[in-house]
Design an enzyme around this catalytic site. Sequence first.
Site, PDB file in Angstrom:
ATOM      1  N   SER A 137       0.799  -1.236   0.000  1.00  0.00           N
ATOM      2  CA  SER A 137       0.000   0.000   0.000  1.00  0.00           C
ATOM      3  C   SER A 137       0.826   1.277   0.000  1.00  0.00           C
ATOM      4  CB  SER A 137      -1.020   0.018   1.143  1.00  0.00           C
ATOM      5  OG  SER A 137      -2.097   0.831   0.726  1.00  0.00           O
ATOM      6  N   ASP A 183      -6.515   0.060   4.062  1.00  0.00           N
ATOM      7  CA  ASP A 183      -5.142   0.543   3.917  1.00  0.00           C
ATOM      8  C   ASP A 183      -4.971   1.931   4.529  1.00  0.00           C
ATOM      9  OD1 ASP A 183      -5.044  -1.743   2.450  1.00  0.00           O
ATOM     10  OD2 ASP A 183      -4.663  -0.770   0.513  1.00  0.00           O
TER      11      ASP A 183
HETATM   12  P1  ADP Z   1       0.343  -0.538  -3.818  1.00  0.00           P
HETATM   13  O1  ADP Z   1      -0.577   0.345  -3.035  1.00  0.00           O
HETATM   14  O2  ADP Z   1       0.162  -1.985  -3.517  1.00  0.00           O
HETATM   15  O3  ADP Z   1       1.775  -0.141  -3.716  1.00  0.00           O
HETATM   16  P2  ADP Z   1      -1.198   0.560  -5.973  1.00  0.00           P
HETATM   17  O4  ADP Z   1      -1.334   0.198  -7.407  1.00  0.00           O
HETATM   18  O5  ADP Z   1      -2.414   0.605  -5.135  1.00  0.00           O
HETATM   19  O6  ADP Z   1      -0.081  -0.399  -5.355  1.00  0.00           O
HETATM   20  O7  ADP Z   1      -0.551   2.016  -5.865  1.00  0.00           O
HETATM   21  C1  ADP Z   1       0.663   2.300  -6.560  1.00  0.00           C
HETATM   22  C2  ADP Z   1       0.529   3.620  -7.289  1.00  0.00           C
HETATM   23  O8  ADP Z   1       0.465   4.706  -6.335  1.00  0.00           O
HETATM   24  C3  ADP Z   1       1.739   3.938  -8.144  1.00  0.00           C
HETATM   25  O9  ADP Z   1       1.631   3.344  -9.424  1.00  0.00           O
HETATM   26  C4  ADP Z   1       1.676   5.459  -8.215  1.00  0.00           C
HETATM   27  O10 ADP Z   1       0.722   5.888  -9.171  1.00  0.00           O
HETATM   28  C5  ADP Z   1       1.150   5.828  -6.828  1.00  0.00           C
HETATM   29  N1  ADP Z   1       2.269   6.105  -5.904  1.00  0.00           N
HETATM   30  C6  ADP Z   1       2.624   5.384  -4.826  1.00  0.00           C
HETATM   31  N2  ADP Z   1       3.712   5.926  -4.219  1.00  0.00           N
HETATM   32  C7  ADP Z   1       4.052   7.016  -4.937  1.00  0.00           C
HETATM   33  C8  ADP Z   1       5.094   8.001  -4.846  1.00  0.00           C
HETATM   34  N3  ADP Z   1       6.015   7.962  -3.883  1.00  0.00           N
HETATM   35  N4  ADP Z   1       5.116   8.970  -5.789  1.00  0.00           N
HETATM   36  C9  ADP Z   1       4.191   9.018  -6.752  1.00  0.00           C
HETATM   37  N5  ADP Z   1       3.208   8.129  -6.900  1.00  0.00           N
HETATM   38  C10 ADP Z   1       3.122   7.140  -6.013  1.00  0.00           C
HETATM   39 MG    MG Z   2      -2.702   0.324  -3.116  1.00  0.00          MG
END
Ligand code: ADP
Ligand code: MG
Length: 393
Positions: A137, A183
Amino acid sequence: MTDAANAADALFRSLTGEAPIGTWSAPGRVNLIGEHTDYNDGFVLPFAIQQRTHVALGIRPDAGIRVASTFASEPVTVPLAELDALFPGRREDVPEWAAYALGVAWALLRAAGVDPESVPGVDLAIASDVPIGAGLSSSAAIEGATAAALNDTWNLGQDAVALARIGRTAENEAVGAPTGIMDQMASMLGREDAAIFLDCRSLETQIVDLGFADAGLQLVVIDTGVKHSHATGGYGERRAACERGAAIMGVEALRDLSVTDLPRAEQLMDDVTFRRVRHVVTENQRVLDTVHALRTDGPRAIGDLLRASHASMRDDFEISVPELDTAVDAAMSAGAIGARMTGGGFGGAAIALVDRDRVDDVRDAAIAAFSASGFTAPTVFTVVPSAGAGRES
Ligand code: ADP
Ligand code: MG
Protein backbone atom coordinates in the site's frame (compact mmCIF):
# COMPACT_ATOMS: atom_id res chain seq x y z
CA MET A 1 16.32 11.36 8.64
CA THR A 2 15.80 8.27 6.52
CA ASP A 3 16.91 8.19 2.89
CA ALA A 4 13.35 8.82 1.73
CA ALA A 5 12.92 11.77 4.10
CA ASN A 6 16.18 13.23 2.79
CA ALA A 7 15.07 12.63 -0.78
CA ALA A 8 11.79 14.51 -0.22
CA ASP A 9 13.69 17.40 1.36
CA ALA A 10 16.24 17.47 -1.46
CA LEU A 11 13.55 17.31 -4.15
CA PHE A 12 11.74 20.21 -2.51
CA ARG A 13 14.91 22.32 -2.43
CA SER A 14 15.75 21.59 -6.06
CA LEU A 15 12.18 22.48 -7.05
CA THR A 16 11.89 25.76 -5.16
CA GLY A 17 15.42 26.78 -4.11
CA GLU A 18 14.12 27.03 -0.53
CA ALA A 19 13.69 24.88 2.56
CA PRO A 20 10.24 23.31 3.18
CA ILE A 21 8.11 24.73 6.02
CA GLY A 22 7.45 21.22 7.23
CA THR A 23 7.63 17.52 6.46
CA TRP A 24 5.03 14.83 7.03
CA SER A 25 5.02 11.09 6.46
CA ALA A 26 2.71 8.09 6.40
CA PRO A 27 3.53 4.36 6.34
CA GLY A 28 2.65 1.45 4.12
CA ARG A 29 0.93 -1.52 5.73
CA VAL A 30 0.79 -5.28 5.93
CA ASN A 31 -2.46 -7.08 6.60
CA LEU A 32 -1.80 -9.68 9.29
CA ILE A 33 -5.13 -11.44 8.68
CA GLY A 34 -8.60 -10.70 7.24
CA GLU A 35 -8.52 -10.87 3.44
CA HIS A 36 -11.46 -9.90 1.19
CA THR A 37 -13.47 -9.29 4.35
CA ASP A 38 -13.41 -5.48 4.03
CA TYR A 39 -16.03 -5.09 1.30
CA ASN A 40 -18.16 -7.69 3.09
CA ASP A 41 -18.49 -5.32 6.09
CA GLY A 42 -16.20 -7.64 8.07
CA PHE A 43 -13.02 -7.52 10.14
CA VAL A 44 -9.37 -6.89 9.25
CA LEU A 45 -6.16 -6.72 11.29
CA PRO A 46 -3.50 -4.70 9.45
CA PHE A 47 -0.45 -2.96 10.89
CA ALA A 48 1.57 0.00 9.65
CA ILE A 49 5.18 -0.77 8.66
CA GLN A 50 8.43 1.15 8.99
CA GLN A 51 8.60 1.98 5.26
CA ARG A 52 7.08 5.43 4.75
CA THR A 53 6.20 8.05 2.16
CA HIS A 54 7.45 11.55 2.98
CA VAL A 55 6.04 14.89 1.87
CA ALA A 56 8.04 18.12 2.14
CA LEU A 57 5.77 21.15 1.82
CA GLY A 58 6.08 24.90 1.27
CA ILE A 59 3.72 27.81 0.54
CA ARG A 60 3.54 29.20 -3.01
CA PRO A 61 2.99 32.84 -3.86
CA ASP A 62 0.13 31.94 -6.24
CA ALA A 63 -3.07 29.93 -5.68
CA GLY A 64 -1.76 26.74 -7.25
CA ILE A 65 -0.83 23.26 -6.08
CA ARG A 66 2.32 21.70 -7.47
CA VAL A 67 3.18 18.06 -6.78
CA ALA A 68 6.54 16.45 -7.53
CA SER A 69 7.75 12.93 -6.78
CA THR A 70 11.04 11.12 -7.07
CA PHE A 71 8.88 8.45 -8.72
CA ALA A 72 8.00 10.77 -11.65
CA SER A 73 10.09 12.81 -14.08
CA GLU A 74 7.92 15.96 -14.20
CA PRO A 75 6.06 17.90 -11.50
CA VAL A 76 2.38 18.67 -12.10
CA THR A 77 0.86 22.08 -11.32
CA VAL A 78 -2.87 22.82 -11.13
CA PRO A 79 -4.68 26.00 -9.98
CA LEU A 80 -6.53 25.16 -6.74
CA ALA A 81 -9.65 26.67 -8.28
CA GLU A 82 -9.58 23.97 -10.95
CA LEU A 83 -9.58 20.93 -8.63
CA ASP A 84 -13.38 20.76 -8.70
CA ALA A 85 -13.35 20.64 -12.48
CA LEU A 86 -10.70 17.88 -12.53
CA PHE A 87 -12.37 15.43 -10.14
CA PRO A 88 -14.25 13.13 -9.78
CA GLY A 89 -13.14 11.18 -12.81
CA ARG A 90 -9.74 10.88 -14.41
CA ARG A 91 -8.48 13.40 -16.91
CA GLU A 92 -5.96 12.36 -19.54
CA ASP A 93 -3.68 15.32 -18.81
CA VAL A 94 -3.22 14.41 -15.11
CA PRO A 95 -0.78 11.49 -14.77
CA GLU A 96 -2.06 8.71 -12.55
CA TRP A 97 0.54 9.18 -9.81
CA ALA A 98 -0.37 12.88 -9.49
CA ALA A 99 -4.09 12.03 -9.17
CA TYR A 100 -3.33 10.43 -5.77
CA ALA A 101 -1.97 13.68 -4.28
CA LEU A 102 -4.21 16.11 -6.18
CA GLY A 103 -7.22 13.88 -5.48
CA VAL A 104 -6.44 14.09 -1.75
CA ALA A 105 -6.32 17.92 -1.94
CA TRP A 106 -9.67 17.93 -3.75
CA ALA A 107 -11.35 15.43 -1.39
CA LEU A 108 -9.94 17.14 1.71
CA LEU A 109 -11.24 20.60 0.78
CA ARG A 110 -14.60 19.13 -0.15
CA ALA A 111 -14.88 17.15 3.12
CA ALA A 112 -13.93 20.23 5.16
CA GLY A 113 -16.40 22.37 3.21
CA VAL A 114 -13.64 24.87 2.37
CA ASP A 115 -13.48 26.93 -0.81
CA PRO A 116 -10.28 25.93 -2.72
CA GLU A 117 -9.64 29.61 -3.46
CA SER A 118 -9.50 30.51 0.24
CA VAL A 119 -6.39 28.45 1.08
CA PRO A 120 -2.77 29.29 0.22
CA GLY A 121 -1.05 27.65 -2.74
CA VAL A 122 1.40 24.84 -1.93
CA ASP A 123 4.38 22.95 -3.32
CA LEU A 124 4.69 19.27 -2.35
CA ALA A 125 7.76 17.11 -2.88
CA ILE A 126 7.18 13.38 -2.37
CA ALA A 127 9.61 10.50 -1.83
CA SER A 128 9.02 7.01 -0.48
CA ASP A 129 10.70 3.82 0.61
CA VAL A 130 7.46 1.82 0.45
CA PRO A 131 7.86 -0.65 -2.44
CA ILE A 132 5.40 0.48 -5.11
CA GLY A 133 2.82 -2.02 -6.38
CA ALA A 134 4.03 -4.81 -4.08
CA GLY A 135 0.84 -4.98 -2.02
CA LEU A 136 2.27 -2.93 0.86
CA SER A 137 0.00 0.00 0.00
CA SER A 138 2.28 2.70 -1.26
CA SER A 139 -1.03 4.22 -2.41
CA ALA A 140 -2.35 4.66 1.14
CA ALA A 141 1.08 6.00 2.17
CA ILE A 142 1.08 8.78 -0.45
CA GLU A 143 -2.55 9.58 0.37
CA GLY A 144 -1.93 9.66 4.13
CA ALA A 145 1.22 11.77 3.93
CA THR A 146 -0.42 14.25 1.57
CA ALA A 147 -3.61 14.40 3.64
CA ALA A 148 -1.71 14.99 6.90
CA ALA A 149 0.46 17.70 5.31
CA LEU A 150 -2.42 19.62 3.74
CA ASN A 151 -4.75 19.22 6.75
CA ASP A 152 -2.13 20.81 9.03
CA THR A 153 -1.01 23.49 6.57
CA TRP A 154 -4.52 24.56 5.68
CA ASN A 155 -5.75 24.21 9.30
CA LEU A 156 -8.71 22.07 8.32
CA GLY A 157 -9.01 20.17 11.61
CA GLN A 158 -9.90 16.76 10.11
CA ASP A 159 -9.21 13.81 12.44
CA ALA A 160 -7.33 10.63 11.48
CA VAL A 161 -10.45 8.66 10.52
CA ALA A 162 -11.70 11.55 8.38
CA LEU A 163 -8.28 11.69 6.66
CA ALA A 164 -8.48 7.95 5.99
CA ARG A 165 -11.87 8.43 4.33
CA ILE A 166 -10.44 11.30 2.28
CA GLY A 167 -7.62 9.04 1.09
CA ARG A 168 -10.12 6.42 -0.01
CA THR A 169 -12.24 9.02 -1.79
CA ALA A 170 -9.16 10.17 -3.70
CA GLU A 171 -8.27 6.59 -4.66
CA ASN A 172 -11.84 5.67 -5.66
CA GLU A 173 -12.97 8.89 -7.34
CA ALA A 174 -9.81 10.65 -8.54
CA VAL A 175 -7.63 7.63 -9.43
CA GLY A 176 -10.52 5.29 -10.15
CA ALA A 177 -9.35 2.26 -8.11
CA PRO A 178 -12.29 0.51 -6.37
CA THR A 179 -10.55 -0.20 -3.04
CA GLY A 180 -11.82 -0.41 0.54
CA ILE A 181 -10.66 1.68 3.50
CA MET A 182 -8.41 -0.77 5.35
CA ASP A 183 -5.14 0.54 3.92
CA GLN A 184 -5.85 4.17 4.76
CA MET A 185 -7.02 3.33 8.29
CA ALA A 186 -3.84 1.32 8.94
CA SER A 187 -1.63 4.08 7.54
CA MET A 188 -3.34 6.81 9.57
CA LEU A 189 -3.82 4.96 12.87
CA GLY A 190 -0.78 2.65 13.09
CA ARG A 191 1.07 2.22 16.41
CA GLU A 192 4.47 0.84 17.23
CA ASP A 193 4.37 -2.91 17.88
CA ALA A 194 0.59 -3.03 17.43
CA ALA A 195 -2.07 -3.84 14.86
CA ILE A 196 -5.34 -2.07 14.08
CA PHE A 197 -8.40 -4.26 14.58
CA LEU A 198 -10.91 -2.62 12.24
CA ASP A 199 -14.62 -3.28 11.94
CA CYS A 200 -15.20 -2.32 8.31
CA ARG A 201 -18.93 -1.76 8.93
CA SER A 202 -18.74 0.74 11.79
CA LEU A 203 -15.12 1.85 11.20
CA GLU A 204 -14.56 1.31 14.92
CA THR A 205 -10.97 0.42 15.72
CA GLN A 206 -9.10 -1.18 18.57
CA ILE A 207 -5.35 -1.24 19.03
CA VAL A 208 -4.09 -4.80 19.52
CA ASP A 209 -0.57 -5.31 20.89
CA LEU A 210 1.44 -7.68 18.72
CA GLY A 211 4.40 -8.28 21.02
CA PHE A 212 6.54 -9.68 18.19
CA ALA A 213 9.81 -8.27 19.57
CA ASP A 214 9.21 -9.46 23.14
CA ALA A 215 8.41 -12.95 21.83
CA GLY A 216 11.63 -12.99 19.76
CA LEU A 217 9.67 -13.00 16.50
CA GLN A 218 10.00 -11.17 13.21
CA LEU A 219 7.48 -10.67 10.43
CA VAL A 220 9.05 -11.59 7.10
CA VAL A 221 7.65 -10.40 3.77
CA ILE A 222 8.30 -12.54 0.70
CA ASP A 223 7.47 -10.38 -2.31
CA THR A 224 6.90 -12.69 -5.27
CA GLY A 225 7.32 -9.87 -7.78
CA VAL A 226 4.15 -11.08 -9.54
CA LYS A 227 2.15 -7.92 -10.26
CA HIS A 228 -1.50 -7.89 -9.34
CA SER A 229 -3.97 -5.51 -10.93
CA HIS A 230 -7.35 -4.25 -9.77
CA ALA A 231 -8.36 -4.05 -13.40
CA THR A 232 -8.32 -7.80 -14.09
CA GLY A 233 -11.55 -9.72 -13.67
CA GLY A 234 -10.66 -11.78 -10.58
CA TYR A 235 -11.32 -9.10 -7.98
CA GLY A 236 -14.67 -8.04 -9.46
CA GLU A 237 -15.76 -11.67 -9.85
CA ARG A 238 -15.04 -12.35 -6.16
CA ARG A 239 -16.97 -9.28 -5.07
CA ALA A 240 -19.93 -10.30 -7.21
CA ALA A 241 -19.89 -13.84 -5.76
CA CYS A 242 -19.96 -12.40 -2.22
CA GLU A 243 -22.92 -10.16 -3.07
CA ARG A 244 -24.70 -13.11 -4.65
CA GLY A 245 -24.09 -15.24 -1.55
CA ALA A 246 -25.38 -12.52 0.80
CA ALA A 247 -28.51 -12.07 -1.34
CA ILE A 248 -29.22 -15.82 -1.34
CA MET A 249 -28.88 -15.89 2.44
CA GLY A 250 -31.05 -12.79 2.82
CA VAL A 251 -28.44 -10.73 4.66
CA GLU A 252 -27.08 -7.27 3.97
CA ALA A 253 -23.47 -8.49 3.87
CA LEU A 254 -21.56 -11.72 4.54
CA ARG A 255 -20.51 -10.14 7.82
CA ASP A 256 -23.98 -11.02 9.05
CA LEU A 257 -23.33 -14.78 8.73
CA SER A 258 -21.45 -16.99 11.17
CA VAL A 259 -19.89 -20.42 10.72
CA THR A 260 -23.09 -22.03 12.03
CA ASP A 261 -24.91 -20.69 8.93
CA LEU A 262 -22.58 -22.53 6.55
CA PRO A 263 -24.48 -25.86 6.31
CA ARG A 264 -27.61 -23.98 5.22
CA ALA A 265 -25.58 -21.89 2.75
CA GLU A 266 -24.16 -25.06 1.21
CA GLN A 267 -27.67 -26.31 0.50
CA LEU A 268 -28.85 -23.04 -1.05
CA MET A 269 -26.06 -22.13 -3.47
CA ASP A 270 -23.81 -23.53 -6.17
CA ASP A 271 -20.42 -24.91 -5.17
CA VAL A 272 -18.33 -21.94 -6.32
CA THR A 273 -20.51 -19.34 -4.61
CA PHE A 274 -20.56 -21.46 -1.45
CA ARG A 275 -16.78 -21.69 -1.31
CA ARG A 276 -16.43 -17.91 -1.78
CA VAL A 277 -18.91 -17.42 1.08
CA ARG A 278 -17.15 -19.97 3.27
CA HIS A 279 -13.84 -18.15 2.85
CA VAL A 280 -15.29 -14.82 3.97
CA VAL A 281 -17.29 -16.26 6.88
CA THR A 282 -14.41 -18.34 8.23
CA GLU A 283 -11.90 -15.53 7.62
CA ASN A 284 -13.97 -13.12 9.71
CA GLN A 285 -13.96 -15.70 12.49
CA ARG A 286 -10.17 -16.13 12.11
CA VAL A 287 -9.67 -12.39 12.59
CA LEU A 288 -11.69 -12.50 15.81
CA ASP A 289 -9.79 -15.61 16.93
CA THR A 290 -6.44 -13.95 16.11
CA VAL A 291 -7.29 -10.87 18.18
CA HIS A 292 -8.32 -13.14 21.06
CA ALA A 293 -5.17 -15.28 20.77
CA LEU A 294 -2.90 -12.21 20.68
CA ARG A 295 -4.56 -10.83 23.81
CA THR A 296 -4.54 -14.04 25.80
CA ASP A 297 -1.57 -16.13 24.64
CA GLY A 298 0.56 -13.78 22.51
CA PRO A 299 1.85 -13.96 18.93
CA ARG A 300 3.13 -17.54 19.05
CA ALA A 301 -0.50 -18.68 19.29
CA ILE A 302 -1.59 -17.32 15.89
CA GLY A 303 0.41 -19.58 13.57
CA ASP A 304 -2.41 -22.05 12.82
CA LEU A 305 -4.80 -19.19 12.06
CA LEU A 306 -2.37 -17.72 9.52
CA ARG A 307 -1.97 -21.11 7.85
CA ALA A 308 -5.72 -21.71 7.78
CA SER A 309 -6.24 -18.28 6.22
CA HIS A 310 -3.83 -19.16 3.42
CA ALA A 311 -5.48 -22.52 2.77
CA SER A 312 -8.89 -20.83 2.59
CA MET A 313 -7.68 -18.28 0.04
CA ARG A 314 -5.96 -20.97 -1.99
CA ASP A 315 -8.76 -23.56 -2.00
CA ASP A 316 -12.05 -21.70 -1.38
CA PHE A 317 -11.49 -18.15 -2.65
CA GLU A 318 -8.97 -19.28 -5.29
CA ILE A 319 -6.91 -16.10 -5.34
CA SER A 320 -3.46 -17.55 -4.72
CA VAL A 321 -0.85 -18.19 -7.41
CA PRO A 322 1.89 -20.86 -7.48
CA GLU A 323 4.52 -18.32 -6.39
CA LEU A 324 2.53 -17.43 -3.26
CA ASP A 325 1.91 -21.09 -2.38
CA THR A 326 5.62 -21.79 -2.89
CA ALA A 327 6.56 -18.90 -0.59
CA VAL A 328 4.20 -20.08 2.15
CA ASP A 329 5.28 -23.73 1.89
CA ALA A 330 8.97 -22.81 1.90
CA ALA A 331 8.56 -20.56 4.94
CA MET A 332 6.68 -23.27 6.86
CA SER A 333 9.24 -25.95 6.06
CA ALA A 334 12.02 -23.61 7.20
CA GLY A 335 10.38 -23.33 10.62
CA ALA A 336 7.98 -20.37 10.37
CA ILE A 337 5.28 -20.28 13.05
CA GLY A 338 2.70 -19.34 10.43
CA ALA A 339 2.56 -17.95 6.90
CA ARG A 340 -0.02 -16.73 4.43
CA MET A 341 -0.42 -14.69 1.30
CA THR A 342 -1.40 -11.10 2.10
CA GLY A 343 -3.30 -8.54 0.07
CA GLY A 344 -5.86 -8.99 -2.66
CA GLY A 345 -4.24 -12.00 -4.31
CA PHE A 346 -3.21 -12.99 -7.86
CA GLY A 347 0.33 -11.92 -6.99
CA GLY A 348 1.99 -9.63 -4.48
CA ALA A 349 3.54 -10.85 -1.25
CA ALA A 350 3.33 -13.56 1.39
CA ILE A 351 4.09 -12.97 5.07
CA ALA A 352 5.64 -15.35 7.56
CA LEU A 353 5.92 -15.06 11.34
CA VAL A 354 9.37 -16.35 12.18
CA ASP A 355 11.71 -16.80 15.15
CA ARG A 356 14.37 -14.11 14.94
CA ASP A 357 17.16 -16.63 14.46
CA ARG A 358 15.32 -18.42 11.64
CA VAL A 359 14.81 -15.39 9.38
CA ASP A 360 17.85 -16.27 7.28
CA ASP A 361 16.66 -19.88 6.94
CA VAL A 362 13.27 -18.70 5.70
CA ARG A 363 14.88 -16.32 3.21
CA ASP A 364 17.22 -19.04 1.90
CA ALA A 365 14.38 -21.58 1.69
CA ALA A 366 12.14 -19.19 -0.26
CA ILE A 367 14.90 -18.29 -2.71
CA ALA A 368 15.83 -21.96 -3.20
CA ALA A 369 12.20 -23.03 -3.70
CA PHE A 370 11.58 -20.27 -6.26
CA SER A 371 14.72 -21.25 -8.12
CA ALA A 372 13.73 -24.93 -8.15
CA SER A 373 10.32 -24.00 -9.63
CA GLY A 374 11.85 -21.72 -12.27
CA PHE A 375 10.32 -18.55 -10.73
CA THR A 376 12.12 -15.20 -10.66
CA ALA A 377 13.82 -14.79 -7.25
CA PRO A 378 11.57 -13.21 -4.59
CA THR A 379 12.50 -10.13 -2.56
CA VAL A 380 12.62 -11.04 1.13
CA PHE A 381 12.68 -8.46 3.94
CA THR A 382 11.34 -7.91 7.45
CA VAL A 383 8.76 -5.34 8.53
CA VAL A 384 8.27 -3.79 11.95
CA PRO A 385 4.85 -2.65 13.24
CA SER A 386 5.19 1.13 13.30
CA ALA A 387 3.48 4.46 13.97
CA GLY A 388 0.90 5.98 11.63
CA ALA A 389 0.85 9.23 9.68
CA GLY A 390 2.08 12.45 11.23
CA ARG A 391 4.28 15.50 11.13
CA GLU A 392 8.03 14.86 11.17
CA SER A 393 9.42 18.38 11.38
P1 ADP B 1 0.34 -0.54 -3.82
O1 ADP B 1 -0.58 0.34 -3.03
O2 ADP B 1 0.16 -1.98 -3.52
O3 ADP B 1 1.78 -0.14 -3.72
P2 ADP B 1 -1.20 0.56 -5.97
O4 ADP B 1 -1.33 0.20 -7.41
O5 ADP B 1 -2.41 0.60 -5.14
O6 ADP B 1 -0.08 -0.40 -5.36
O7 ADP B 1 -0.55 2.02 -5.87
C1 ADP B 1 0.66 2.30 -6.56
C2 ADP B 1 0.53 3.62 -7.29
O8 ADP B 1 0.46 4.71 -6.34
C3 ADP B 1 1.74 3.94 -8.14
O9 ADP B 1 1.63 3.34 -9.42
C4 ADP B 1 1.68 5.46 -8.22
O10 ADP B 1 0.72 5.89 -9.17
C5 ADP B 1 1.15 5.83 -6.83
N1 ADP B 1 2.27 6.10 -5.90
C6 ADP B 1 2.62 5.38 -4.83
N2 ADP B 1 3.71 5.93 -4.22
C7 ADP B 1 4.05 7.02 -4.94
C8 ADP B 1 5.09 8.00 -4.85
N3 ADP B 1 6.01 7.96 -3.88
N4 ADP B 1 5.12 8.97 -5.79
C9 ADP B 1 4.19 9.02 -6.75
N5 ADP B 1 3.21 8.13 -6.90
C10 ADP B 1 3.12 7.14 -6.01
MG1 MG C 1 -2.70 0.32 -3.12
